[in-house]
Scaffold this motif. Sequence first.
Motif, short mmCIF file in Angstrom:
data_model
loop_
_atom_site.label_atom_id
_atom_site.label_comp_id
_atom_site.label_asym_id
_atom_site.label_seq_id
_atom_site.Cartn_x
_atom_site.Cartn_y
_atom_site.Cartn_z
N ASP A 1 0.94 -1.22 -0.05
CA ASP A 1 0.07 0.03 0.11
C ASP A 1 0.93 1.22 -0.06
O ASP A 1 0.29 2.42 0.01
CB ASP A 1 -1.12 -0.17 1.09
N GLY A 2 2.36 1.12 0.32
CA GLY A 2 3.00 2.16 0.29
C GLY A 2 3.34 2.65 -1.38
O GLY A 2 4.07 3.79 -1.58
N ALA A 3 3.03 1.86 -2.22
CA ALA A 3 3.10 2.15 -3.65
C ALA A 3 2.35 3.29 -4.01
O ALA A 3 1.21 3.45 -3.44
CB ALA A 3 2.96 0.95 -4.47
N GLU A 4 2.93 4.26 -4.98
CA GLU A 4 2.19 5.14 -5.48
C GLU A 4 2.08 5.37 -6.84
O GLU A 4 3.03 5.08 -7.56
CB GLU A 4 2.92 6.69 -4.67
N GLU A 5 0.91 5.91 -7.26
CA GLU A 5 0.59 6.04 -8.90
C GLU A 5 1.56 7.19 -9.25
O GLU A 5 1.56 8.24 -8.58
CB GLU A 5 -0.71 6.40 -9.08
N ARG A 6 2.25 6.86 -10.37
CA ARG A 6 3.18 7.87 -11.01
C ARG A 6 2.43 8.71 -11.84
O ARG A 6 1.64 7.93 -12.58
CB ARG A 6 4.35 7.07 -11.45
N SER A 7 3.02 9.91 -12.28
CA SER A 7 2.20 10.41 -13.31
C SER A 7 2.55 10.00 -14.69
O SER A 7 3.39 9.14 -15.02
CB SER A 7 3.05 11.86 -13.34
N VAL A 8 1.70 10.29 -15.55
CA VAL A 8 1.62 9.79 -16.94
C VAL A 8 2.90 9.98 -17.72
O VAL A 8 3.58 9.17 -18.27
CB VAL A 8 0.40 10.44 -17.69
N ASN A 9 3.30 11.28 -17.34
CA ASN A 9 4.55 11.71 -17.96
C ASN A 9 5.81 10.93 -17.20
O ASN A 9 6.75 10.30 -18.42
CB ASN A 9 5.05 13.21 -17.54
N GLU A 10 5.82 10.58 -16.06
CA GLU A 10 6.97 9.82 -15.65
C GLU A 10 6.76 8.37 -16.22
O GLU A 10 7.69 7.65 -16.75
CB GLU A 10 6.89 9.78 -14.26
N VAL A 11 5.57 7.79 -16.21
CA VAL A 11 5.48 6.18 -16.62
C VAL A 11 5.70 5.94 -18.29
O VAL A 11 6.27 5.34 -18.70
CB VAL A 11 4.02 5.85 -16.38
#
Length: 78
Positions: A63-73
């Motif tokens: 649950d510590g994982a965080e969604e990354r921005s579209v630009n980053e991904v």
Amino acid sequence: MDDTSMLAHIHELVAEEKALRAAHHGLVGDDRRRLEAIELELDQCWDLLRQRRARSEYGEDPDGAEERSVNEVEGYLQ
């Protein structure tokens, strides 16, 4: 969102993507924009799922994982 819910969401997006592609030979307008949005969201979902699985594998809280921005991904080298 847990892994099971995330996979269910991924499957929903893939089904929508397939339906859009099957319904048209050349997507335009709103359908094209929706397909592009689905592709980006899928990339983000897969990235988050991979983060969660890696954290679990190494004994960390998924649950510590965080969604990354579209630009980053989208900027990852493949």
